[in-house]
Design a protein around this motif. Structure first.
Motif, short mmCIF file in Angstrom:
data_model
loop_
_atom_site.label_atom_id
_atom_site.label_comp_id
_atom_site.label_asym_id
_atom_site.label_seq_id
_atom_site.Cartn_x
_atom_site.Cartn_y
_atom_site.Cartn_z
N TRP A 86 0.85 -1.18 -0.09
CA TRP A 86 -0.17 0.02 -0.06
C TRP A 86 0.79 1.45 0.09
O TRP A 86 1.82 1.32 0.93
CB TRP A 86 -0.76 -0.01 1.27
N PHE A 87 0.61 2.20 -0.91
CA PHE A 87 1.54 3.42 -1.10
C PHE A 87 0.61 4.62 -0.66
O PHE A 87 -0.38 4.83 -1.15
CB PHE A 87 1.97 3.43 -2.56
N ARG A 88 1.48 5.49 -0.24
CA ARG A 88 0.79 6.86 0.22
C ARG A 88 0.70 7.53 -1.24
O ARG A 88 -0.35 8.19 -1.29
CB ARG A 88 2.07 7.91 1.00
N SER A 89 1.40 7.40 -2.11
CA SER A 89 1.41 8.15 -3.46
C SER A 89 0.04 7.64 -4.41
O SER A 89 -0.39 8.54 -5.15
CB SER A 89 2.60 8.11 -4.21
N GLU A 110 7.74 9.14 0.21
CA GLU A 110 6.85 8.09 -0.07
C GLU A 110 6.85 7.23 1.17
O GLU A 110 7.78 7.14 2.02
CB GLU A 110 7.50 7.00 -1.25
N VAL A 112 5.43 3.02 2.13
CA VAL A 112 4.96 1.83 1.70
C VAL A 112 4.45 0.90 3.09
O VAL A 112 5.49 0.75 3.94
CB VAL A 112 6.13 1.03 0.91
N ARG A 133 10.65 9.23 -4.95
CA ARG A 133 9.72 8.52 -5.31
C ARG A 133 10.66 7.20 -5.71
O ARG A 133 11.75 7.20 -5.90
CB ARG A 133 9.31 8.99 -6.74
N LEU A 134 9.72 6.17 -5.63
CA LEU A 134 10.44 4.78 -5.79
C LEU A 134 10.86 4.43 -7.18
O LEU A 134 10.13 4.93 -8.25
CB LEU A 134 9.26 3.61 -5.43
N GLN A 139 10.72 -1.07 -6.38
CA GLN A 139 9.29 -1.69 -6.67
C GLN A 139 9.40 -3.00 -6.78
O GLN A 139 8.92 -3.94 -6.28
CB GLN A 139 8.77 -0.84 -7.94
#
Length: 259
Positions: A86-89, A110, A112, A133-134, A139
Motif C-alpha cells: 500500500w502506497f501513500r502516493s 513515499e 509503503v 519516489r520509488l 518496486q
C-alpha cells in the motif's frame, strides 16, 4: 536483499536483534526509515513501534514513534491481505495531516505499508519511508519482499515483538545505576546472556560454561559478543571484571584495578 531476508528469518527465531534485521532490509531498499508496528484492535491509532531510522542522530523533524497504516489503508485496514503493498502516493487517505507533516519535516516522499498479520487482538505491519519516489528496482524488490516478510512472520518466536519493545524502552535512572547482574538487569540482557554472565561471574571458564549449558562454540560466541556490546566490554577479562565488581552499570573502569 538475499542476505537481509536471511537475517530476518534468523531474527524471527531469536538469533539476531529485530532492529538489526530491520536495518538490513532498509539498507537493501535504500529506505530512510523502516518500522514494525503493532496496532491493537481496540483503537491504538498510532500503534506500538520498533523503528530503525537512518537519521537517528538528527532530531530535525522528529524521530518516528508511531505508525501510519491505519490512516493510509483507512476502510481496508482490518482486512488488508498480508504481504500486499500500500502506497501513500496512490491513496487519498494517505494525505492524513500527521503523515503529511512528518514527511514534510523529514523531507520524505513515499510510505509503503506491508500488512504482516491480522488476528483477533492486533494487526502487525511493516512501514517503510523513502526520501524519493520509488525507482523501478525498489518496486521490484518490494513486490518480492512483501509476501516473504508476511509468510515468515507467522513463524516467529513467541514474544519477539514485545521483547524488542522492552529493549528500546527508556531505562529509569535507578535501573541504569544498578549492577549488571542485579535483578533490575540494567544492560537488558536476554535470559541466555544473563545465564552466561552469571556463570562467568562465579569463576567458570568459557569451556565450562559451554559444557554446562550444552551449547555450541558459535552460540557461545554470539552470547559473548552480545554481552560485550551491552556491557561496553572489549574482552573477556574486562567483561568478568564488570560482572563481578558490583559497580553500577556504565561505570568507567579503573585501568589500574583492571590490570
Amino acid at each position: 536483499m538475499i542476505g537481509a531476508v536471511a537475517q530476518w528469518c534468523e531474527c524471527l527465531h531469536g538469533s539476531h536483534p529485530l532492529l538489526k534485521s530491520l536495518a538490513s532490509i532498509a539498507n537493501g531498499l535504500d529506505a530512510e526509515i523502516i518500522a514494525l508496528v503493532r496496532y491493537g484492535r481496540g483503537g491504538d491509532a498510532a500503534g506500538r513501534t520498533v523503528a530503525w531510522d537512518r537519521a537517528a542522530l538528527d532530531v530535525r523533524g522528529g524521530r518516528l514513534d508511531c505508525g501510519f497504516a491505519r490512516s493510509l489503508l483507512a476502510p481496508y485496514f482490518d482486512a488488508a491481505r498480508p504481504g500486499s503493498l500500500w502506497f501513500r502516493s496512490m491513496s487519498e487517505e494517505g494525505k492524513s495531516p500527521d503523515l503529511v507533516d512528518f514527511h514534510a519535516a523529514r523531507q520524505l516522499r513515499e510510505l509503503v505499508v506491508i500488512p504482516l498479520e491480522s488476528n483477533a487482538r492486533f494487526i502487525d505491519t511493516i512501514e517503510v519511508h523513502f526520501d524519493t519516489r520509488l525507482r523501478a528496482h525498489q518496486q521490484i524488490m518490494l513486490n518480492a519482499l512483501g509476501p516473504v516478510l508476511a509468510r515468515t512472520w507467522q513463524n516467529r518466536a513467541q514474544g519477539l515483538f514485545t521483547e524488542s519493545l522492552l529493549r528500546l524502552a527508556p531505562t529509569p535512572v535507578a535501573v541504569r545505576l544498578a549492577p549488571i547482574l542485579s535483578i533490575e538487569n540494567p544492560a537488558r540482557l536476554s535470559r541466555a546472556e544473563y545465564r552466561v554472565g552469571l556463570m562467568l561471574s562465579r569463576g567458570l571458564s568459557v569451556d565450562h560454561v559451554k559444557a554446562e549449558l550444552g551449547i555450541r562454540d558459535s552460540t557461545l560466541r554470539t552470547h559473548l559478543g552480545n554481552l560485550y556490546a551491552k556491557t561496553g566490554s572489549s574482552n573477556l577479562s574486562e567483561l568478568v571484571y564488570r560482572l563481578t565488581s558490583g559497580a553500577p552499570f556504565g561505570t568507567t573502569l579503573d585501568p589500574v584495578r583492571l590490570a
